[in-house]
Each structure stands twice: as C-alpha cells, then as structure tokens.
Scaffold this motif. Sequence first.
Motif, PDB file in Angstrom:
ATOM      1  N   GLU A 588       0.818  -1.215   0.000  1.00 27.18           N
ATOM      2  CA  GLU A 588       0.000   0.000   0.000  1.00 27.18           C
ATOM      3  C   GLU A 588       0.853   1.267   0.000  1.00 27.18           C
ATOM      4  N   SER A 589       2.087   1.171   0.525  1.00 27.83           N
ATOM      5  CA  SER A 589       2.974   2.342   0.519  1.00 27.83           C
ATOM      6  C   SER A 589       3.301   2.766  -0.902  1.00 27.83           C
ATOM      7  N   ILE A 590       3.493   1.791  -1.784  1.00 31.89           N
ATOM      8  CA  ILE A 590       3.770   2.126  -3.189  1.00 31.89           C
ATOM      9  C   ILE A 590       2.558   2.797  -3.816  1.00 31.89           C
ATOM     10  N   ILE A 591       1.365   2.286  -3.503  1.00 34.69           N
ATOM     11  CA  ILE A 591       0.143   2.884  -4.060  1.00 34.69           C
ATOM     12  C   ILE A 591      -0.018   4.314  -3.571  1.00 34.69           C
ATOM     13  N   GLU A 592       0.213   4.551  -2.286  1.00 41.08           N
ATOM     14  CA  GLU A 592       0.099   5.910  -1.746  1.00 41.08           C
ATOM     15  C   GLU A 592       1.099   6.846  -2.413  1.00 41.08           C
ATOM     16  N   TYR A 593       2.289   6.344  -2.696  1.00 38.14           N
ATOM     17  CA  TYR A 593       3.294   7.186  -3.341  1.00 38.14           C
ATOM     18  C   TYR A 593       2.880   7.516  -4.780  1.00 38.14           C
ATOM     19  N   LEU A 594       2.225   6.562  -5.428  1.00 39.90           N
ATOM     20  CA  LEU A 594       1.879   6.753  -6.842  1.00 39.90           C
ATOM     21  C   LEU A 594       0.695   7.705  -7.042  1.00 39.90           C
ATOM     22  N   LYS A 595      -0.136   7.875  -6.039  1.00 46.06           N
ATOM     23  CA  LYS A 595      -1.359   8.664  -6.221  1.00 46.06           C
ATOM     24  C   LYS A 595      -1.096  10.065  -6.768  1.00 46.06           C
ATOM     25  N   PRO A 596      -0.157  10.839  -6.188  1.00 44.91           N
ATOM     26  CA  PRO A 596       0.027  12.200  -6.732  1.00 44.91           C
ATOM     27  C   PRO A 596       0.655  12.228  -8.124  1.00 44.91           C
ATOM     28  N   LEU A 597       1.206  11.089  -8.582  1.00 46.02           N
ATOM     29  CA  LEU A 597       1.902  11.074  -9.869  1.00 46.02           C
ATOM     30  C   LEU A 597       0.990  10.739 -11.035  1.00 46.02           C
ATOM     31  N   CYS A 598      -0.271  10.383 -10.759  1.00 45.46           N
ATOM     32  CA  CYS A 598      -1.167   9.954 -11.837  1.00 45.46           C
ATOM     33  C   CYS A 598      -1.354  11.047 -12.885  1.00 45.46           C
ATOM     34  N   GLY A 599      -1.441  12.279 -12.440  1.00 43.04           N
ATOM     35  CA  GLY A 599      -1.685  13.355 -13.388  1.00 43.04           C
ATOM     36  C   GLY A 599      -0.437  13.829 -14.103  1.00 43.04           C
ATOM     37  N   THR A 600       0.754  13.581 -13.533  1.00 42.47           N
ATOM     38  CA  THR A 600       1.986  14.107 -14.120  1.00 42.47           C
ATOM     39  C   THR A 600       2.787  13.058 -14.880  1.00 42.47           C
ATOM     40  N   ASP A 601       2.799  11.830 -14.426  1.00 46.88           N
ATOM     41  CA  ASP A 601       3.611  10.791 -15.065  1.00 46.88           C
ATOM     42  C   ASP A 601       2.848   9.464 -15.040  1.00 46.88           C
ATOM     43  N   PRO A 602       1.819   9.327 -15.871  1.00 44.94           N
ATOM     44  CA  PRO A 602       1.009   8.097 -15.823  1.00 44.94           C
ATOM     45  C   PRO A 602       1.788   6.846 -16.231  1.00 44.94           C
ATOM     46  N   MET A 603       2.764   6.980 -17.117  1.00 41.50           N
ATOM     47  CA  MET A 603       3.515   5.796 -17.537  1.00 41.50           C
ATOM     48  C   MET A 603       4.348   5.248 -16.379  1.00 41.50           C
ATOM     49  N   LEU A 604       4.919   6.144 -15.565  1.00 46.40           N
ATOM     50  CA  LEU A 604       5.652   5.685 -14.385  1.00 46.40           C
ATOM     51  C   LEU A 604       4.713   5.005 -13.394  1.00 46.40           C
ATOM     52  N   VAL A 605       3.518   5.537 -13.256  1.00 42.05           N
ATOM     53  CA  VAL A 605       2.523   4.930 -12.375  1.00 42.05           C
ATOM     54  C   VAL A 605       2.180   3.530 -12.855  1.00 42.05           C
ATOM     55  N   LEU A 606       1.979   3.377 -14.166  1.00 45.01           N
ATOM     56  CA  LEU A 606       1.642   2.053 -14.701  1.00 45.01           C
ATOM     57  C   LEU A 606       2.801   1.075 -14.523  1.00 45.01           C
ATOM     58  N   GLU A 607       4.012   1.565 -14.724  1.00 43.85           N
ATOM     59  CA  GLU A 607       5.178   0.677 -14.618  1.00 43.85           C
ATOM     60  C   GLU A 607       5.308   0.092 -13.219  1.00 43.85           C
ATOM     61  N   PHE A 608       5.177   0.948 -12.196  1.00 44.36           N
ATOM     62  CA  PHE A 608       5.388   0.460 -10.834  1.00 44.36           C
ATOM     63  C   PHE A 608       4.117  -0.091 -10.201  1.00 44.36           C
ATOM     64  N   SER A 609       2.984   0.215 -10.788  1.00 44.64           N
ATOM     65  CA  SER A 609       1.761  -0.392 -10.258  1.00 44.64           C
ATOM     66  C   SER A 609       1.694  -1.881 -10.583  1.00 44.64           C
ATOM     67  N   MET A 610       2.436  -2.306 -11.612  1.00 50.34           N
ATOM     68  CA  MET A 610       2.453  -3.736 -11.938  1.00 50.34           C
ATOM     69  C   MET A 610       3.050  -4.556 -10.799  1.00 50.34           C
ATOM     70  N   LEU A 611       3.882  -3.898  -9.975  1.00 52.31           N
ATOM     71  CA  LEU A 611       4.535  -4.621  -8.880  1.00 52.31           C
ATOM     72  C   LEU A 611       3.568  -4.971  -7.760  1.00 52.31           C
ATOM     73  N   VAL A 612       2.466  -4.223  -7.663  1.00 52.38           N
ATOM     74  CA  VAL A 612       1.526  -4.444  -6.557  1.00 52.38           C
ATOM     75  C   VAL A 612       0.144  -4.830  -7.049  1.00 52.38           C
ATOM     76  N   LEU A 613      -0.012  -4.980  -8.374  1.00 51.53           N
ATOM     77  CA  LEU A 613      -1.340  -5.262  -8.908  1.00 51.53           C
ATOM     78  C   LEU A 613      -1.869  -6.600  -8.430  1.00 51.53           C
ATOM     79  N   GLU A 614      -0.994  -7.607  -8.361  1.00 49.55           N
ATOM     80  CA  GLU A 614      -1.454  -8.928  -7.954  1.00 49.55           C
ATOM     81  C   GLU A 614      -1.758  -8.989  -6.463  1.00 49.55           C
ATOM     82  N   SER A 615      -0.938  -8.288  -5.641  1.00 46.26           N
ATOM     83  CA  SER A 615      -1.150  -8.347  -4.188  1.00 46.26           C
ATOM     84  C   SER A 615      -2.254  -7.403  -3.718  1.00 46.26           C
ATOM     85  N   CYS A 616      -2.441  -6.298  -4.403  1.00 47.42           N
ATOM     86  CA  CYS A 616      -3.474  -5.310  -4.011  1.00 47.42           C
ATOM     87  C   CYS A 616      -4.266  -4.897  -5.244  1.00 47.42           C
TER      88      CYS A 616
END
Length: 1000
Positions: A588-616
Amino acid sequence: MVHSAYDSFQLITDCPTKIDAIESYGWKLLLGCSDGSLRIYVSDSSGADRSPPSDPHALRKEPYALERTVAGFSKKPLISMEVLESRELLLSLSESIAFHRLPNLETIAVITKAKGANVYSWDDRRGFLCFARQKRVCIFRHDGGRGFVEVKDFGVPDTVKSMSWCGENICVGIRKEYMILNATNGALSEVFSSGKIAPPLVVALPSGELILGKENIGVFVDQNGKLLQADRICWSEAPTVVVIQKPYAIALFPRRVEIRSLRVPYPLIQTIVLPGARRLTKSNNAVVVALEKSVYGLFPVPLGAQIVQLTASGNFEEALALCKLLPLEDASLRAAKEGSIHIRYAHYLFDNGCYEEAMEHFLASQVDITYVLSLYQSIVLPKTNAVPEPEKLVDLSLDAPQLSRGSSGMSDDLETFLPQLSESDENSALEFKKMSHNTLMALIKFLQKKRYIIVEKAAAEGTEEVVLDAVGDSFTSSRFKKSNKGRGNVPINSAAREMAAILDTALLQALLLTGQSSAAVELLKGLNYCDAKICEEILHKGHHYAALLELYRSNSMHREALTLLHQLVEESKSNQLQAEPIQKFSPESIIEYLKPLCGTDPMLVLEFSMLVLESCPTQTIELFLSGNIPADLVNSYLKQHAPNMQGRYLELMLAMNENGISGNLQNEMVQIYLSEVLEWYSELSAQQIWNEKAYSPTRKKLLSALESISGYSPEALLKRLPPDALFEERAILLGKMNQHELALSLYVHKLNVPELALAYCDRVYESSVHQPPAKYSGNIYLTLLQIYLNPQKTTKNFEKRITNLVSSPNVSIPKISSATSFKGKGGRKKIASIEGAEDMRISPSNTDSSRSDGDADAEESNEEGASSIMLDQVLDLLSRRWDRINGAQALRLLPRETKLQNLLPFLGPLLKKSSEAYRNFSVIKSLRQSENLQMKDELYNQRKAVVKISSDSMCSLCNKKLGTSVFAVYPNGTTLVHFVCFRDSQSMKAVSKVSQLRKR
C-alpha cells in the motif's frame, strides 16, 4: 573596578569660602557659599577672550576661574539650588524659596510661605513646585509669568526629610517611613518603613519610577509605591545623594563616589575617591562633586572606549548594553560593534559549554551560518561560493577554531567512535557524547530560527525566475536552475538558494545525529533545499529510509523512490529489514506514493503499479480510477505486461464505475472471459465430460457480462462459439442481435429449459415498456407460442440459419412473420369481445390477408402429427402471461382440437379484464356525453345574454359616451368600452411586457 566609566578632573581648586550648594548653568558653574554670596565660574580658556565655547550647554574639562561674585545673594547660607533650563530660572532654597531670572539673576519671585522649608521638588513638565515645611506639604504652580499660585496645602504625620514628584502624586520620606501623597485630595498611603540609621532618600528615575533608600539598599517602586522587582541596588553604605545619568547611578559618600550600573544585578562599575565630598549634582554632560572649597567634574568616558574596555575584560553583557546607547546616527558603527561583541561572546560561551546561549549570540550577530557551521566538523556541506574564507573572519573569531572546533568536532558516526575507548575512559566517553549531543541540539535551534528568512528569500528568488521565464526574459536562460528530475546537485547561481541548501543540508544532518528521524522526515516533507547527493548518501548509510523517500519525493526523483520502496517492501516480506518497522513498508505504501503522480507521469505509475497489482488489485484499480488515467492506456499496458490481470482490472473497473468503461473495453473484457471459457470447454471436451449445464466461475461471469453490458460486438463473439456447445451464450448473443426466434429456439429445443425462454421473453417485453412500440418485441410471447406449436418447423435447418446469420456482413432484424398478425373475414367482430388483453405493442398491420399463416402452420402441424406439439408448455405460457398476450391472435394460433376447458386459466382472467374494460369505457362514454350536454347548455345561456346601450352609456377606458360606435363587453357583462379603446389597451399591454423582458 570593572572599567573606567568616568574621568575625574578638578575644575575649581581654591574657593575663598565654604561651598554649601552647587549647580551648573550651561558651561558655567554656580557656587552658593556660606557667606550668602553666589560665585559664578567659567573655564580659563573662555574667560580669557570672553567668548562662549562651541557647546554652550556642556561643561569643559579644564580649570575654571571666577567670573563674578554676587554678594548678598541670600541672607542665610543656601541649602540647595536648581537651574530650570526650560524656563531660564534659578530656584534656590535658603530661609525661603526664591526664583531669579537667568542669566542676569533678576529676582522674579520669593515664596514667603516657604520660610523654614527644608526640602523641595520641582515638576518641570507642569511647572509645579512642592516643598515641605515642618509637618506641612505645600504645592505652588508657576503661572508662566513672574508669579506663583498656591494650589494645595496638606499635613503629614512627621517632618519630611526627602521628597519627589511621581506622576500626579508626591512621594515623601518622613522620619520612619515612605508615603505616597495624593496631590489632589491629600490622601496618604504607606509604602514601607525607612531605615533606622540613615535618613530617607527619594530618587526619581527618568522613566517616572522611584528608588527609595533603606540604609544601604535602593528599592525600586512605581508611581503608586508598588514594588517593581525583587532585585535591589546594594551600596557599600547609605548614600547621602544619588543622581541618575544613564546607564549609571552615581552615589555620594563622605569620602568617595560610587558608580553602579542600572542593569540587574546593578554591579559596581567604578569608585572615585574624593575625601570631604559634600554636594553632588549632574549637568548635561558630566557629574559635579563639590568638596569644602574645591569642585571636581566627573566626565563620562566615551562609549566606544568603555565598550572596548568591557569587551577586553570579558564583560560582554555590559558592553552590549552600552552599544544600545550609541547615537542613532552611528547605526552602522553600532551594528558592527554589537556584531563583533556577540561573536566574541558566543565563542566564549561555546568554549565554556553554554551552547544554546552561544547560538543565541551567533544569531544576534547576524553572522553567516557557514561561519557557525565551520565549528562542526561532522557536518558535510555542499560545495558553494557562499562559504566565507577563514581569513575574512580572523578579526571576529580570534582563536575560536582552536577553542571551539576541537570541543565540538565529532566523527561521522558516534556509535563507531565510542567503543574504541578503553573501559577506564567510559565516563569521559559518556561526557563527550553528551557534549556532542548538546552542541548539535543548540545548532538545530540556531538553524531553525534562521531558516524562515533564508528559505523565504530563496523561494522569492525562485518565484521571480518563474515570472521572468514566463515573460521571456532573455538573461534568465543563461542561469543554472535546479533540476526537477535530477539529483538536485545542479549549480544554482543564486546566493539565497545556495544558503538555503547549506542550511537545510546541515539541519537534516544535525537532526539525524541527534536521533530525531521524525523531525527530519517532516523537514523533507515541506519546502526544502537539501542537497540531494549529500543527503542521499547520509540517509542511505544510516538506514533512514522514510526520510530518504521524502528526499526523493521533494527532488522529483520518483523512479529512485519507487525502486527503493519496492526493495523495502520485498525485504519486509522476508523479515530482513531491521532499521524501521516492517509493517511501514507494505504494498500500500507504493500505491500511496503513486497517487500524486497519476496526473503528471502516468507511464511511471503504470510501470510500478504492476509490482503491486497482484497483491493489491482493488487498491491498484482505485488508484487508476482516482488518478483519471485513461482506461484504454491502462488496458493496453496490462495486455502487454500483465495479461493475467487484464480481466480482473476490467471487471473491477466495471464494478466501480459502470459508465466509465468504453465499448471497446467491454468487448475486450467479454473476449477475455470467452477465451477462458473456450479453453475450459476444450479441456472438458477432450476428456469427454462436457455438460451444457456445467458452470465455471468464469462462465458465470461471461453470462452475466453478456446480459448486463452492451458495448461488445455480438457478431464477432458468435463466430468464436463452437457449433455444438455453449448454447446459452449463443442465445444471449442472438438476442442482442434481435434474433429472438433463434434465441428462443435454443432455449426450448437445445437447452430444453422453458423457464429460460420465458425469462428471455420477460426481459424483451419489459425492456420495451418505456420505449416506442416495436412490432417484434410486442409479439415476443406469440413467437414463443409459435415455437411451442411448431417445433419441427423451428428446428428445421437451424444450424444453417445461424451460419447464414453469422456469415452475412450486414445482419438486419427480420420482420415478424405474418403468422402473428391475422384477420379473417368477419373474424374481427367475433373476437372483439376478448381483445381486452393489453395490445398496445401489437401492430395492426397485415390484418386483411385472406388466410393467416397460423392456419397454415396448424395444418402443417396436423400433417406432421399432433404428438410433436408442446401443448403443455403452450397452456402454461398462456396461463402465466395472459395479460401480455393478444388473446385473439393466440386463439388463432392454437390447434382446432384444443379443449376449451384447458384454456380456462387463460380465458377466465382475460374475459374478466375485457368485461371490466368494456364497463369502464361505457361509463367514460356516458360521462363525456353528459359533459358535452352541459357545455352546450352553458353556451346557449351565454348566447342569450343581452347588453342594453343607452345614450348615457360610457366607455370605461376613455370615459366618453359610446353613442353608435362599435363597442366591446368584458366577461362580467357590465363593463363597456369602445372597441378602439380596447384594442389600444391590449397593444399597450403587449409593449410593456416586451420592455420588461428586455430589462430582465
């Protein structure tokens, strides 16, 4: 003696007679002698040429000579005298109080009532004089001319020994105590008792407060006699006279003069030995002491020289106090001296272990923070041009590097240094650690106090650069700017931001070295200028990962932060992280970190969200939705990098936001479900255990999606279905293509589940209730009835029809067969009585054919054998949905040999409803006829109305007679107007309405 505040100089050496009173008038000295004469002295240099000095209001530090003698100035020796400079008067107390005009000593007034007075006090602001005579206190007021007016006369308990004005009141010192006398009503209030040996002494301060003597102690009180502070001035013995000349209090003793500071704790500054001193008074620039036949002047040593003396002797507090007395025109000199003293005092305190006090003086000196940080070897600073060179501070720092730097220097890691000490040095190690901690705590407070102004300046410079860039200023392009995505160590041509970087970098290190990790995190969360490279190395080395993440975040180093966060999450799972609590670093810490980046760097959000997609998965999908990342972008990324989670994403997105998923994505989700179902079907078919009524979780999702969403392409899905299985899916797709007959045939003949067929009809019927009437959907139950009655016909060439349907490029919705719309000759009248069933959705078209297809179908079914007709299902359908089926058409479709008794569940409620409808329509018809007759009667009565016009009839609008003009009658039958007037009034109303609308 601390230092020399005054220089003693003998002004008059040998006066012929004993001196009883002394006063200064400008640069002259006035001596009241025991023989009643007044001797006036001037300096020798001015007396030679009789020219006034450059400063006529100041005594000169040179011998004085007699200018003239006024014999018989007073009949008796003078007790005291005072020059009233604002009024150019000389007040003298002898046998009475007299006033003389200066400088010619003309007698202005003599207060005879003051005969026998022993003490007085003059209020120069209001021109009030009070004096004490025996046990009386009298008050006189100067009227501005040559006279004095008596104001009050009050009695006191005992003889007054000392007195002084204190605001509107008078403080009197009698034999045993001090009292406050109300000058308005004479009320007395006790203050405290005076000394038993020394006489009372009242001394007025320039602030309006008082010093009251009690033996050798001076007590501070306010104008009402209340004690001001606990501290007291302690003289060596009881003084006879005390004068105030800021910042000192000068007291007269029989053999000496004591000079004490007015600052707590009122230390002794200087003692001047003058045997036989009798009188003490102050002038504008000096203090005058009269002996029996000589006069000394005490001239203040220049403040600059006093400050140098105090600083050299280490009395820094007194030196700083004197700096505040320097004249305002020397503001730069004053600031320089104060800064130098503060720095020297700070080094002195730092060397003696008073670290916080030392930092306060460093702060007051306005010294550059880099100078203070040079005392801390353990603090690593970024390379910058703002650091002052050592030689620039030699005059201020003295030997500070040798004194303080050694005591405050620490290794980079205290914990690795201390264990190297031997056991005998444990106490010294603890003391060293404590001292190091205290020095750092003092540094933290110092930096925090300096931070606000420095960071504010740096932020202002940044804002200015942004504005200049926005307007296209050419010179800003050549400036180095801090990178938003780099490590933040790009050179910055900004003094304020360089200083801010030094401050924040040092503050962060000090917080970490003192164990304040949470404070370091808070520092990094806000606006900061920490040097990214230095701080990254320190934080990583000390395992301060929370602070390191905030450092990355503040410097826009998001990839580094997310990489570290993923590493910490993985280490937390394996219980290898020891520096901080494991639970802090969860997916969940990764998800919280990614939230403010959705509007500025969506590709980075997608790249690192793959790491937690299966667990969360749920939280990750919420991240995509809340961050407004385009769903097509997310889907394509998942399809490429995590195809196994694509369907999960789409179904969760559909569940959370049904309207937020496009038709493309709906089609993709259904295709994914279908692929999994086909794979499951292939496995079971290979094992020869396939069952059409078996439902896996994915097949249930597929059926639900096919029914609930409409964004997919049914034709494309239909092509993928196997010809001999998945009939329920095929039926739903055919229904989406409006191929209701084929869909119902599948439910009836392939699945053999009439309930599903009936449910399908219900859905089609209910979906068309709120839509325009559709010819086919209105007869959906008749279509099912046909399938039950003609099973052989509907199953004939079934697969061929579906194949043709799928292969056809343009699939059109077939029109309903003529079997559902029929009418024989004369048949309409015969069945009109049972057409009360709801027929709003039955199209009356094609009802004039001579022979219906129903009859043909019935004959054909008879030829094929009545045994194939599904009569039970027909009767069940009619009994359950009688209110949705057109009764006349249903009866025409039934075989002729159908028993009427079996149709009772269908015909009974149908006929009852028809009868009720017939009665209701009859009642409505009668009511309409009655209403029509009433309207005709009312019209007839209105037409019978008669209006009588006479020669006196007047127009209600213009008040003129109607005469033979055309007129109009208002509905009330009595108001008559000219037709022209009526027409004009109507046009005026229309114009006014239009103007009002325009105004709105």
